[in-house]
Design a protein around this motif. Structure first.
Motif, PDB file in Angstrom:
ATOM      1  N   GLU A 217      34.670  72.667  39.628  1.00 20.88           N
ATOM      2  CA  GLU A 217      33.565  71.977  38.955  1.00 20.88           C
ATOM      3  C   GLU A 217      33.969  70.560  38.548  1.00 20.88           C
ATOM      4  O   GLU A 217      35.097  70.110  38.803  1.00 20.88           O
ATOM      5  CB  GLU A 217      33.106  72.811  37.758  1.00 20.88           C
ATOM      6  CG  GLU A 217      32.556  74.192  38.196  1.00 20.88           C
ATOM      7  CD  GLU A 217      32.013  75.011  37.061  1.00 20.88           C
ATOM      8  OE1 GLU A 217      30.959  74.637  36.512  1.00 20.88           O
ATOM      9  OE2 GLU A 217      32.650  76.041  36.715  1.00 20.88           O
ATOM     10  N   THR A 218      33.026  69.871  37.891  1.00 21.40           N
ATOM     11  CA  THR A 218      33.186  68.436  37.622  1.00 21.40           C
ATOM     12  C   THR A 218      33.420  68.154  36.139  1.00 21.40           C
ATOM     13  O   THR A 218      33.337  69.045  35.288  1.00 21.40           O
ATOM     14  CB  THR A 218      31.927  67.674  38.059  1.00 21.40           C
ATOM     15  OG1 THR A 218      30.831  68.093  37.220  1.00 21.40           O
ATOM     16  CG2 THR A 218      31.598  67.957  39.511  1.00 21.40           C
ATOM     17  N   VAL A 219      33.671  66.884  35.863  1.00 25.48           N
ATOM     18  CA  VAL A 219      33.839  66.446  34.480  1.00 25.48           C
ATOM     19  C   VAL A 219      32.571  66.719  33.686  1.00 25.48           C
ATOM     20  O   VAL A 219      32.619  67.136  32.530  1.00 25.48           O
ATOM     21  CB  VAL A 219      34.205  64.953  34.432  1.00 25.48           C
ATOM     22  CG1 VAL A 219      34.229  64.456  32.984  1.00 25.48           C
ATOM     23  CG2 VAL A 219      35.538  64.702  35.110  1.00 25.48           C
ATOM     24  N   MET A 220      31.403  66.493  34.303  1.00 24.90           N
ATOM     25  CA  MET A 220      30.138  66.746  33.623  1.00 24.90           C
ATOM     26  C   MET A 220      30.004  68.220  33.235  1.00 24.90           C
ATOM     27  O   MET A 220      29.544  68.553  32.132  1.00 24.90           O
ATOM     28  CB  MET A 220      28.961  66.330  34.511  1.00 24.90           C
ATOM     29  CG  MET A 220      27.593  66.571  33.881  1.00 24.90           C
ATOM     30  SD  MET A 220      27.367  65.650  32.342  1.00 24.90           S
ATOM     31  CE  MET A 220      27.053  64.006  32.999  1.00 24.90           C
ATOM     32  N   ASP A 221      30.418  69.115  34.116  1.00 21.90           N
ATOM     33  CA  ASP A 221      30.376  70.544  33.802  1.00 21.90           C
ATOM     34  C   ASP A 221      31.262  70.855  32.588  1.00 21.90           C
ATOM     35  O   ASP A 221      30.919  71.665  31.729  1.00 21.90           O
ATOM     36  CB  ASP A 221      30.846  71.363  35.004  1.00 21.90           C
ATOM     37  CG  ASP A 221      29.914  71.219  36.200  1.00 21.90           C
ATOM     38  OD1 ASP A 221      28.686  71.238  35.990  1.00 21.90           O
ATOM     39  OD2 ASP A 221      30.434  71.092  37.331  1.00 21.90           O
ATOM     40  N   ALA A 222      32.406  70.188  32.547  1.00 19.09           N
ATOM     41  CA  ALA A 222      33.324  70.400  31.424  1.00 19.09           C
ATOM     42  C   ALA A 222      32.718  69.894  30.121  1.00 19.09           C
ATOM     43  O   ALA A 222      32.894  70.513  29.058  1.00 19.09           O
ATOM     44  CB  ALA A 222      34.653  69.703  31.694  1.00 19.09           C
ATOM     45  N   ILE A 223      31.965  68.753  30.204  1.00 16.96           N
ATOM     46  CA  ILE A 223      31.313  68.218  29.004  1.00 16.96           C
ATOM     47  C   ILE A 223      30.272  69.194  28.473  1.00 16.96           C
ATOM     48  O   ILE A 223      30.179  69.430  27.260  1.00 16.96           O
ATOM     49  CB  ILE A 223      30.666  66.853  29.313  1.00 16.96           C
ATOM     50  CG1 ILE A 223      31.746  65.815  29.627  1.00 16.96           C
ATOM     51  CG2 ILE A 223      29.804  66.389  28.156  1.00 16.96           C
ATOM     52  CD1 ILE A 223      31.200  64.486  30.100  1.00 16.96           C
TER      53      ILE A 223
END
Length: 335
Positions: A217-223
């Motif tokens: 997954e991506t940084v946005m998913d982590a946010i």
């Protein structure tokens, strides 16, 4: 005037007791070594007995021994003379407390104990008494002066007896290598027991409460995951819940300040290696590490290294576990 007078009386009492305690300290000899050896070799029970004030002190000594690795209990001499003597066995050791050494109830017990060849440790101030003569070992708690102005209330002698009991207890505890965790196990309902016996898995967050995403997954998913749980950390997992790294609020700020894209893969920004805690660590050890490393949240893994939970300092404080130097370094389970 009254205040000064009362303060003077109190100080005089303490001064007398301190002087008498110092005298006992100066004459301490190998008798306490003999007493320790008798208790260490005991295959049965350690029984403490005494009448009146000596009995009250005996209860404290028995309790201290029990909580520090030498199981003991208090036996009231009068009850022993009316049936309870039956609890005493030949493999036991008995500690008899009498400053005068001439307590009637103990005098009745002595022939029975001698007949059964039960070792006797005597705490007395009278080395020529019947108790001292019958004892296997005598611990001398003699005083030249009671703090009581009439010389009748056990004061200096009571303090000396209590101190001798503590000296014996601490010598045994240290010789046995009795640990802080062992002490906590004998106090499971106390504050220390809560700190040392509770484990990480007792308070960790599980299931949907764990902030996690996959390594695909991506940084946005982590946010999004950071926002969902509010723990300031997202755990990145590979297959079978193996931890690849973590993504924290600090990582996010650094990423944004550098003008990086939120669509970037999380593996490009995650922190690895990261602090991991075993689910069977005691809470106090985990909190000590978190305090030293200045972290508030961390993943929890099972013996195979798989993610099973997350631990947060707020949850530990809610469980009434606080750091403030509660553990010596020998209790650190990560060393």
């Amino acid at each position: 005037m009254i205040t000064e007078k009362l303060l003077s009386f109190a100080r005089e009492t303490l001064n007398i007791e301190i002087i008498e305690a110092q005298r006992m300290h100066d004459r301490l000899d190998n008798s306490i070594v003999t007493a320790c050896q008798l208790l260490l070799a005991c295959k049965g029970k350690v029984i403490v007995a005494g009448m009146g004030k000596s009995g009250h002190i005996g209860k404290k000594i028995a309790a201290s021994l029990t909580s520090t690795g030498t199981p003991a209990f208090f036996l009231h001499p009068s009850e022993a003379l009316h049936g309870d003597f039956g609890v005493i066995e030949t493999r036991d050791v008995i500690m008899l407390i009498s400053y005068s050494g001439k307590t009637r109830e103990l005098d009745v017990l002595l022939p029975l104990l001698e007949e059964s060849q039960i070792p006797i440790i005597a705490l007395t101030g009278n080395l020529s008494s019947s108790l001292a003569r019958a004892a296997t070992c005598v611990l001398n708690v003699h005083v030249e002066r009671e703090a009581c102005p009439m010389g009748v209330a056990p004061t200096s002698s009571a303090v000396n007896t209590l101190m001798m009991g503590d000296a014996l207890t601490m010598a045994l505890m240290r010789h046995r290598g009795f640990s802080l965790e062992q002490f906590a196990r004998s106090h499971p309902g106390g504050y220390l027991g809560a700190k040392l016996l509770n484990r990480v898995h007792h308070v960790m967050r599980r299931g949907n409460q764990i902030p996690r995403i996959t390594d695909q997954e991506t940084v946005m998913d982590a946010i999004f995951e950071l926002s969902r749980t509010g723990l300031g950390l997202t755990i990145i997992c590979e297959s079978e819940n193996q931890i690849a790294g973590v993504f924290t609020d600090r990582d996010l700020r650094r990423w944004l300040l550098n003008g990086r894209k939120l669509s970037a893969p999380i593996t490009a920004v995650m922190t690895n290696p990261c602090h991991l805690f075993s689910s069977d660590w005691c809470i106090a050890s985990a909190l000590e590490i978190m305090h030293k490393q200045r972290i508030t949240t961390a993943p929890v893994v099972d013996p195979k290294g798989k993610l099973v939970g997350v631990i947060n300092t707020h949850d530990l404080y809610q469980a009434e576990i606080s750091y403030r130097g509660i553990l010596p370094s020998t209790m650190n389970e990560t060393s």
